[in-house]
Design a protein around this motif. Sequence first.
Motif: not given
Length: 404
Positions: A115-118, A120-121, A242
């Motif tokens: 995902t976008d969050e994954q 980025k992190q 998530t």
Amino acid sequence: MDFAYDARTEELRARLLAFMDEHVLPAEHVAEEQRAALASPWDTPAVVGELKAEARRQGLWNLFLPDAEYGAGLTNLQYAPLAEITGRSPHLAPTALNCAAPDTGNMEVLTQFGTDEQKKQWLEPLLAGEIRSAFAMTEPEVASSDATNITTHIRREGDEYVISGRKWYISGAMNPDCKVFIVMGKTDPDGADIRRQQSMVLVPRDTPGVEVRRAMRVYGYEDHSHGGHAEVVFDEARVPVTNLVGEEGGGFAIAQARLGPGRIHHCMRLIGMAERAIELMCRRAVERTAFGKPLAQQGVVQEWIADARVAVEQVRLLVLKTAWLMDTVGNKGAHTEIQAIKIATPRAVVDILDQAVQLHGAGGVSQDFPLAELWAAARTLRLADGPDEVHQRSLARRELKRYM
């Protein structure tokens, strides 16, 4: 199929060969000396950071990623000869270029399924070489050559997944820079489709319930340069839902997508290892004298060198054909060839390295030459990413199917 490398590949090959000669190969002994002085053998020698900075400066960074948004945008056929060059120093060069397993496979997974969050992190710091990662699939209690056997359990409780299981030979996990695991386990252990029972989740290393228990040895080597191969226990480790990679039940398919490029990367690096072995054999043969004449004039030594050259040329052509097929018809269309190279290349390279060890006598099994450690790494690749017998079984069934 055009057997010539294109202009971009040739340009990158020239730069990478110079980088290897000027920076990587001279750094091998430096890295060993620095490691001996570190507080922990799992810490990273300073020279590795210097090599990474120089590789980035020269644009030799993330060459493995075909997605131009994140990597160099090279095809498999373009990257293959570059991976071969790094195989001449497999414990240092891939890391210097941020092209080392298991990070490469994990970055590919996050690029395709994150995902976008994954991204980025975890993906961004991996791409920058700021952290390392590990892929946790293999287990000691089951035959992990059949990935449907894994027993690690991932159950959902509200907004969390709870992971319990024991993994081993988890590459890179001893490195203190390893900050995240991609863990494969069963979210639906009783599901009717055994290939939809598994899922993958991201588990930060500092998650309560995660214990990196010990380093597993490989033929006596702890493999400090790759961050070791650890036994890792997950005891009711909790992560947010998530952290799921892809979809529930998609773990087996993601693993297969991850392994295709990984197998060709391993095979090309193996060819680089064989080329270094041949070079060492030839140097040894012309420098040493036995029974009144140079080893280079001994008939058996000439046969070893000739056979090694033939074997390398054979497997290189097969690997390049496989890379070309992966680019033109996709990994599924190249399935037979991917299995063929995974069978043929480690076998051929193990034989070459064994003869190189023999030619070096006692020196061949010592720490004064890289041959023993290279042999251990090559022999391990007859097991990693699926043992020979699994690939032979699948390939034979595909061949036989045409006649049934």
